[in-house]
Write a protein that holds these residues in place. Structure first.
Motif, PDB file in Angstrom:
ATOM      1  N   ASP A  54       0.805  -1.216   0.000  1.00 35.70           N
ATOM      2  CA  ASP A  54       0.000   0.000   0.000  1.00 35.70           C
ATOM      3  C   ASP A  54       0.843   1.273   0.000  1.00 35.70           C
ATOM      4  O   ASP A  54       0.312   2.374   0.113  1.00 35.70           O
ATOM      5  CB  ASP A  54      -0.963   0.004   1.189  1.00 35.70           C
ATOM      6  CG  ASP A  54      -0.252  -0.147   2.529  1.00 35.70           C
ATOM      7  OD1 ASP A  54       0.969  -0.409   2.530  1.00 35.70           O
ATOM      8  OD2 ASP A  54      -0.924   0.014   3.564  1.00 35.70           O
ATOM      9  N   LYS A  56       2.765   4.338  -1.556  1.00 36.61           N
ATOM     10  CA  LYS A  56       2.647   5.097  -2.804  1.00 36.61           C
ATOM     11  C   LYS A  56       4.027   5.285  -3.430  1.00 36.61           C
ATOM     12  O   LYS A  56       5.021   5.489  -2.728  1.00 36.61           O
ATOM     13  CB  LYS A  56       1.997   6.454  -2.547  1.00 36.61           C
ATOM     14  CG  LYS A  56       0.495   6.382  -2.336  1.00 36.61           C
ATOM     15  CD  LYS A  56      -0.124   7.767  -2.388  1.00 36.61           C
ATOM     16  CE  LYS A  56      -1.651   7.662  -2.353  1.00 36.61           C
ATOM     17  NZ  LYS A  56      -2.292   8.994  -2.475  1.00 36.61           N
ATOM     18  N   LYS A 140      -7.280   6.621 -14.651  1.00 36.94           N
ATOM     19  CA  LYS A 140      -8.252   6.375 -13.581  1.00 36.94           C
ATOM     20  C   LYS A 140      -9.331   5.400 -14.040  1.00 36.94           C
ATOM     21  O   LYS A 140      -9.748   4.516 -13.287  1.00 36.94           O
ATOM     22  CB  LYS A 140      -8.914   7.685 -13.153  1.00 36.94           C
ATOM     23  CG  LYS A 140      -8.022   8.644 -12.403  1.00 36.94           C
ATOM     24  CD  LYS A 140      -8.790   9.930 -12.082  1.00 36.94           C
ATOM     25  CE  LYS A 140      -7.931  10.933 -11.349  1.00 36.94           C
ATOM     26  NZ  LYS A 140      -8.681  12.191 -11.072  1.00 36.94           N
ATOM     27  N   THR A 143      -8.000   1.682 -14.462  1.00 41.13           N
ATOM     28  CA  THR A 143      -7.605   1.058 -13.201  1.00 41.13           C
ATOM     29  C   THR A 143      -8.719   1.153 -12.162  1.00 41.13           C
ATOM     30  O   THR A 143      -8.579   0.598 -11.062  1.00 41.13           O
ATOM     31  CB  THR A 143      -6.340   1.720 -12.619  1.00 41.13           C
ATOM     32  OG1 THR A 143      -6.591   3.114 -12.412  1.00 41.13           O
ATOM     33  CG2 THR A 143      -5.153   1.531 -13.547  1.00 41.13           C
ATOM     34  N   GLU A 144      -9.787   1.859 -12.515  1.00 40.12           N
ATOM     35  CA  GLU A 144     -10.917   2.068 -11.601  1.00 40.12           C
ATOM     36  C   GLU A 144     -10.434   2.623 -10.265  1.00 40.12           C
ATOM     37  O   GLU A 144     -10.885   2.223  -9.198  1.00 40.12           O
ATOM     38  CB  GLU A 144     -11.694   0.755 -11.430  1.00 40.12           C
ATOM     39  CG  GLU A 144     -12.224   0.230 -12.762  1.00 40.12           C
ATOM     40  CD  GLU A 144     -12.848  -1.147 -12.661  1.00 40.12           C
ATOM     41  OE1 GLU A 144     -13.826  -1.305 -11.905  1.00 40.12           O
ATOM     42  OE2 GLU A 144     -12.340  -2.062 -13.351  1.00 40.12           O
ATOM     43  N   ASP A 145      -9.493   3.575 -10.369  1.00 43.16           N
ATOM     44  CA  ASP A 145      -8.890   4.191  -9.191  1.00 43.16           C
ATOM     45  C   ASP A 145      -9.005   5.710  -9.301  1.00 43.16           C
ATOM     46  O   ASP A 145      -8.134   6.371  -9.892  1.00 43.16           O
ATOM     47  CB  ASP A 145      -7.428   3.770  -9.068  1.00 43.16           C
ATOM     48  CG  ASP A 145      -6.771   4.272  -7.790  1.00 43.16           C
ATOM     49  OD1 ASP A 145      -7.396   5.088  -7.075  1.00 43.16           O
ATOM     50  OD2 ASP A 145      -5.629   3.854  -7.498  1.00 43.16           O
ATOM     51  N   SER A 147      -8.507   7.947  -7.210  1.00 44.47           N
ATOM     52  CA  SER A 147      -7.601   8.683  -6.323  1.00 44.47           C
ATOM     53  C   SER A 147      -6.285   9.065  -6.999  1.00 44.47           C
ATOM     54  O   SER A 147      -5.475   9.796  -6.406  1.00 44.47           O
ATOM     55  CB  SER A 147      -7.296   7.852  -5.072  1.00 44.47           C
ATOM     56  OG  SER A 147      -6.456   6.744  -5.379  1.00 44.47           O
ATOM     57  N   VAL A 197       0.988   5.962  -7.582  1.00 43.97           N
ATOM     58  CA  VAL A 197       0.208   4.720  -7.642  1.00 43.97           C
ATOM     59  C   VAL A 197       0.577   3.849  -6.441  1.00 43.97           C
ATOM     60  O   VAL A 197       1.460   4.190  -5.658  1.00 43.97           O
ATOM     61  CB  VAL A 197       0.485   3.932  -8.945  1.00 43.97           C
ATOM     62  CG1 VAL A 197       0.025   4.701 -10.164  1.00 43.97           C
ATOM     63  CG2 VAL A 197       1.977   3.568  -9.061  1.00 43.97           C
ATOM     64  N   LYS A 200      -1.523  -2.062  -5.841  1.00 39.95           N
ATOM     65  CA  LYS A 200      -2.894  -2.411  -6.217  1.00 39.95           C
ATOM     66  C   LYS A 200      -3.305  -1.708  -7.504  1.00 39.95           C
ATOM     67  O   LYS A 200      -3.949  -2.307  -8.369  1.00 39.95           O
ATOM     68  CB  LYS A 200      -3.864  -2.052  -5.090  1.00 39.95           C
ATOM     69  CG  LYS A 200      -5.307  -2.443  -5.395  1.00 39.95           C
ATOM     70  CD  LYS A 200      -6.220  -2.181  -4.210  1.00 39.95           C
ATOM     71  CE  LYS A 200      -7.655  -2.620  -4.527  1.00 39.95           C
ATOM     72  NZ  LYS A 200      -8.565  -2.427  -3.361  1.00 39.95           N
ATOM     73  N   THR A 201      -2.922  -0.437  -7.650  1.00 35.89           N
ATOM     74  CA  THR A 201      -3.255   0.307  -8.873  1.00 35.89           C
ATOM     75  C   THR A 201      -2.722  -0.399 -10.102  1.00 35.89           C
ATOM     76  O   THR A 201      -3.443  -0.588 -11.087  1.00 35.89           O
ATOM     77  CB  THR A 201      -2.658   1.730  -8.828  1.00 35.89           C
ATOM     78  OG1 THR A 201      -2.989   2.367  -7.608  1.00 35.89           O
ATOM     79  CG2 THR A 201      -3.164   2.558  -9.997  1.00 35.89           C
ATOM     80  N   LYS A 204      -4.416  -3.594 -10.984  1.00 34.11           N
ATOM     81  CA  LYS A 204      -5.665  -3.335 -11.709  1.00 34.11           C
ATOM     82  C   LYS A 204      -5.398  -3.076 -13.192  1.00 34.11           C
ATOM     83  O   LYS A 204      -6.166  -3.506 -14.050  1.00 34.11           O
ATOM     84  CB  LYS A 204      -6.404  -2.146 -11.099  1.00 34.11           C
ATOM     85  CG  LYS A 204      -7.090  -2.463  -9.779  1.00 34.11           C
ATOM     86  CD  LYS A 204      -7.899  -1.265  -9.287  1.00 34.11           C
ATOM     87  CE  LYS A 204      -8.718  -1.600  -8.061  1.00 34.11           C
ATOM     88  NZ  LYS A 204      -9.523  -0.440  -7.600  1.00 34.11           N
TER      89      LYS A 204
END
Length: 304
Positions: A54, A56, A140, A143-145, A147, A197, A200-201, A204
């Motif tokens: 997790d 960044k 975004k 990656t359905e992210d 943030s 990122v 997890k990003t 995805k």
């Protein structure tokens, strides 16, 4: 799977000591070289992770995969590959040598810096800010992210020290490969590399490519053909001038970045994201590659 990932991270934490973080971008030199994490997402909705998954970090050259897909959507495959090739260069990712010595003129592929700058110059928009924002929104989406955002400190560090990239950009402009504004292309390129990122990003992103350009909602964002082109270039060029050895050892379409990321694709099954900022001499995450090799040995998920 969860226990396996934990064991592999613990095993290869020591491997990080054999590498060094990227120092030519001052902000990246501040990273802890002992970090190591992995995140896996599969088609059944399962998520597995271990280590510093997790944390960044900036996406760096993994962004070349995203920019290439958007450039093809904006311009079409034929135009994009009239300006950049599809073959391995055999040189380091930031080499300028073959731009002038090769008879082909255009960069060898979109995964080296010269080719990526050309690709970034093709993204549509009114100005550099608009072009980058389009790329960020596309990133975004796939990656359905929501943030995802620019790391301004890394961007300024990249822009202030990116003299070789700037030289390549102006050379490509002089050869007619870049047709637009060079500084706009470089701004987009430096900014796309500086998006924050997590493992997890990029997992995805890997799953998006594993599913032939579809999101988890079933939306077909890029065609099967574009997805196949990108994954093929990841196999042949995604790990810089170590791509052949990586294909033998790991055997998955993958793309690395000097921020420590690796995205890997197990077609129709899963996406894998690695974070491992200590790099080998080729610029690839040293512990991340070893971890992936062991993982593929255990799961027998190679494509070859």
């Amino acid at each position: 799977m969860q226990e396996l990932l934990k064991e592999l991270v613990e095993k290869h934490r020591k491997t990080t000591e054999l590498g060094k973080v990227a120092s030519y971008i001052p902000e990246l030199e501040k990273t802890n070289p002992r970090n190591l994490g992995i995140y896996i997402l599969d088609n059944e909705g399962n998520e597995y992770f271990a280590g510093d998954y997790d944390n960044k970090f900036t996406v760096q050259s993994i962004s070349k995969v995203v920019a290439l897909m958007l450039a093809i959507l904006d311009n079409g495959e034929e135009y994009v590959f009239s300006k950049v090739g599809m073959d391995p260069s055999g040189d380091p990712f930031n080499s300028i040598r073959k731009l002038e010595t090769s008879s082909r003129r255009k960069p060898y592929n979109p995964m080296i810096n010269a080719g990526a700058i050309v690709v970034s110059s093709m993204i549509k928009g009114d100005d550099a800010k608009d072009k980058f924002n389009r790329l960020l929104e596309f990133f975004k989406k796939i990656t359905e992210d929501p943030s995802l955002e620019l790391n301004p400190k890394v961007y300024l560090s990249e822009s202030e020290t990116g003299n070789k990239n700037r030289a390549m950009g102006y050379y490509l402009k002089s050869e007619g490969i870049i047709t637009g504004n060079v500084e706009e292309a470089l701004e987009v390129y430096f900014k796309q590399c500086s998006i924050d990122v997590t493992a997890k990003t990029i997992a995805k992103l890997g799953l998006f490519l594993a599913n032939e350009g579809q999101t988890s909602t079933g939306e077909q964002v890029v065609s099967n053909r574009v997805s196949r082109i990108v994954k093929t270039l990841m196999v042949t060029c995604g790990m810089y001038d170590n791509s052949g050895e990586f294909a033998v050892r790991v055997g998955l379409p993958s793309k690395s970045g000097v921020g420590g990321g690796i995205v890997s694709v197990v077609p129709h099954k899963m996406g894998i994201g690695i974070y491992s900022p200590a790099l080998d001499q080729k610029g690839n995450p040293i512990a991340g590659v070893c971890l992936l090799e062991d993982l593929c040995n255990e799961l027998k998920c190679r494509i070859f």
